[in-house]
Design an enzyme around this catalytic site. Structure first.
Site, PDB file in Angstrom:
ATOM      1  N   GLN A  24      -9.074  -8.030  19.506  1.00  0.00           N
ATOM      2  CA  GLN A  24      -9.436  -6.841  18.734  1.00  0.00           C
ATOM      3  C   GLN A  24      -8.231  -5.945  18.448  1.00  0.00           C
ATOM      4  OE1 GLN A  24     -12.647  -4.957  20.855  1.00  0.00           O
ATOM      5  NE2 GLN A  24     -14.208  -6.124  19.767  1.00  0.00           N
ATOM      6  N   SER A  59      -9.005  -5.716  10.086  1.00  0.00           N
ATOM      7  CA  SER A  59      -9.946  -4.615  10.319  1.00  0.00           C
ATOM      8  C   SER A  59      -9.265  -3.260  10.229  1.00  0.00           C
ATOM      9  CB  SER A  59     -10.611  -4.780  11.686  1.00  0.00           C
ATOM     10  OG  SER A  59     -11.485  -5.882  11.691  1.00  0.00           O
ATOM     11  N   ARG A  85     -11.517 -13.488  15.321  1.00  0.00           N
ATOM     12  CA  ARG A  85     -12.258 -12.264  15.622  1.00  0.00           C
ATOM     13  C   ARG A  85     -13.000 -12.439  16.937  1.00  0.00           C
ATOM     14  NH1 ARG A  85     -14.272  -9.474   9.944  1.00  0.00           N
ATOM     15  NH2 ARG A  85     -12.216  -8.645   9.453  1.00  0.00           N
ATOM     16  N   ASP A  89      -6.273  -7.175  15.392  1.00  0.00           N
ATOM     17  CA  ASP A  89      -7.033  -7.424  14.163  1.00  0.00           C
ATOM     18  C   ASP A  89      -6.548  -6.509  13.031  1.00  0.00           C
ATOM     19  OD1 ASP A  89      -8.853  -8.010  12.213  1.00  0.00           O
ATOM     20  OD2 ASP A  89     -10.640  -7.605  13.420  1.00  0.00           O
TER      21      ASP A  89
END
Length: 397
Positions: A146, A152, A141, A149
Site C-alpha cells: 500500500q 492510488s 495491490r 501504490d
C-alpha cells in the site's frame, strides 16, 4: 533504511559496503511539473548514507527549489549526462524516453511509471542496454504494498484536481447559499466510477457543499460512497473484477447501465468520469445523445480522456463546448497539484527503495520478493513482464 554497515579496525565481518548512488532526473514531458522525490525524503536517504543527486531545477515546477534539496543533503547536478554517470538507481515520474534509455549504463536500476504498452521503443532500448526497470503501475495491490501504490496516490491528486477544474468551469455556486437576494440551491455533482480518484472527487465535492451522487458497477463501492455522504446510484449488476477493478459488462448490462446513467447525467451540473479498464480503451458512459440532454452550462471532466474517454465527445487535451455543455479532457491531472502529488509519489518511491536497497546499503540482487517480481519490467537483457514481452515480440533482440 538504516545506515550502511562498515567494518571497524579489522573487526568487521567483511569489507565496507558503499552506499547507493541515487539520481533524480528533471522531468522533460510537456506539462509535467512533478518531481520523483522531495527534500524530506532526500534527507532520510542521505542520513542513511546514500549519495543523492538531483538534476538542476528538477523540483522547480513543484515548488521545491534547488537550495532546499542541497540543504537536505543532495548534490545538485547541472546536466543529465553528469547526473547519470555512475548512478546506480535512477528515479523518475514519467516513463524514460529512447533518448533517456540511451544514457543509462548497463545494470542501472530505473524506477518510475513506465507505461509498458505505450512506450515500447524505450523498453526495447532499456532491454538492449541491460538496464533493470521497475514499473510502479505494476506494483500489486496487496496490503504490504500500500505504501508503494503510486497509482492510488496520484489518482487521489487527480480526483481532487478534477473537481476543482469542474467548479472553475461551472457557472453556478456549488454550495447552498441563503442570502438577502434569496436562496440558491446547491449544484449537483455526479461522479462516475468510485475508485481512488472517484472517492477523492466525492469527498472534495462534498467539502465544497455540492449535492453529490456517484455510480460504480461494483456493489462494494456503495458503502464507501455512502460513508462520504454521497448518494449511491444502484443498479442490480455486480461487476466486481480482479484486483479491485470492474469487469467488462455484458451487452444487456450495458443497456441497463446506460439508461440509468444517462438520466443522472442529464440533471447534473458537473459530471466527473473516472471509469477505466487496465490495458483497454476506456468504456463509453456518456453518449453524444446524452450530452444533448444535459443542462446548458453543465460541465464534464473526463479523467479517462487519455485512454479514449468515458464521454463519446471527449478529446484528450482539449476543452469543447457541445450543446452548451463544457467537455474537458485533461491530460496528467496530478501535475496540476505538483507539490503534494510529488510529496506522495516520493513517499511511494521511498517505500519501494526499501526493497531494492538492503539495510547495509548494498543493492538487492534477488528480485524474488512478490512486489519486486510483479513490477520488474526489464532485467538482464530480457523483458520480464509477459504482456509487454508479447507486444514487443520476444524478451531478447
Amino acid at each position: 533504511m538504516s545506515a550502511p554497515a562498515h567494518a571497524q579496525d579489522g573487526q568487521g565481518a567483511g569489507p565496507a559496503v558503499k552506499p547507493a548512488i541515487i539520481a533524480v532526473v528533471k522531468e522533460s514531458a510537456v506539462g509535467e511539473l512533478r518531481v520523483a522525490t522531495v527534500p524530506e525524503v532526500v534527507q532520510k536517504l542521505a542520513k542513511a548514507g546514500h549519495e543523492v543527486r538531483v538534476e538542476k531545477t528538477a523540483g522547480t515546477g513543484a515548488y521545491y527549489p534547488d537550495e532546499i534539496y542541497a540543504a537536505a543533503g543532495a548534490t545538485i547536478v547541472p546536466g543529465r549526462q553528469e547526473l547519470l554517470k555512475g548512478a546506480q538507481v535512477v528515479l523518475c515520474v514519467q516513463p524514460p524516453t529512447v533518448e533517456d534509455a540511451e544514457q543509462f549504463a548497463e545494470g542501472t536500476i530505473v524506477i518510475g511509471f513506465m507505461n509498458p504498452a505505450g512506450n515500447l521503443e524505450a523498453i526495447r532500448k532499456m532491454r538492449d542496454r541491460k538496464v533493470t526497470a521497475f514499473a510502479l503501475e505494476l506494483v500489486p495491490r496487496i496490503t504490504r504494498a500500500q505504501g508503494m501504490d503510486a497509482l492510488s496516490s496520484q489518482a487521489t491528486a487527480g480526483g481532487y484536481a478534477a473537481v476543482v477544474m469542474g467548479a472553475a468551469n461551472c457557472p453556478k455556486f456549488l454550495p447552498m447559499l441563503t442570502t438577502a437576494a434569496g436562496t440558491i440551491r446547491p449544484a449537483t455533482v455526479l461522479i462516475l466510477g468510485a475508485g481512488v480518484a472517484g472517492l477523492m472527487a466525492i469527498a472534495t465535492a462534498k467539502r465544497l457543499g455540492a449535492l453529490v451522487e456517484a455510480y460504480d458497477v461494483r456493489r462494494a463501492a456503495g458503502e464507501q460512497v455512502r460513508s462520504l455522504g454521497a448518494k449511491f446510484l444502484e443498479l442490480e449488476i455486480n461487476a466486481e473484477g480482479q484486483g479491485g477493478y470492474a469487469r467488462e459488462l455484458t451487452p444487456e448490462e450495458k443497456a441497463l447501465e446506460q439508461e440509468m446513467v444517462s438520466a443522472a447525467v442529464a440533471k447534473a451540473d458537473i459530471v466527473i468520469t473516472t471509469a477505466a479498464i487496465p490495458g483497454r480503451k476506456a468504456p463509453v458512459l456518456i453518449t453524444k445523445e446524452t450530452v444533448a440532454r444535459m443542462r446548458p452550462g453543465a460541465v464534464i471532466v473526463d479523467l479517462a480522456a487519455e485512454t479514449g474517454g468515458n464521454c463519446e465527445l471527449t478529446q484528450a487535451g482539449k476543452t469543447l463546448i457541445e450543446h452548451g455543455v463544457t467537455i474537458i479532457g485533461p491530460r496528467n491531472l496530478p501535475a496540476r497539484v505538483p507539490f503534494h502529488a510529488s510529496q506522495m509519489y516520493a513517499k511511494n518511491l521511498q517505500s519501494f527503495l526499501s526493497l531494492v536497497v538492503a539495510k547495509d546499503g548494498s543493492l538487492v540482487k534477488d528480485y524474488s520478493d512478490e512486489i519486486l517480481a510483479a513490477s520488474l519490467l526489464v532485467h538482464e537483457g530480457e523483458v520480464r513482464h509477459a504482456p509487454t514481452r508479447d507486444l514487443i515480440g520476444g524478451g531478447k533482440p
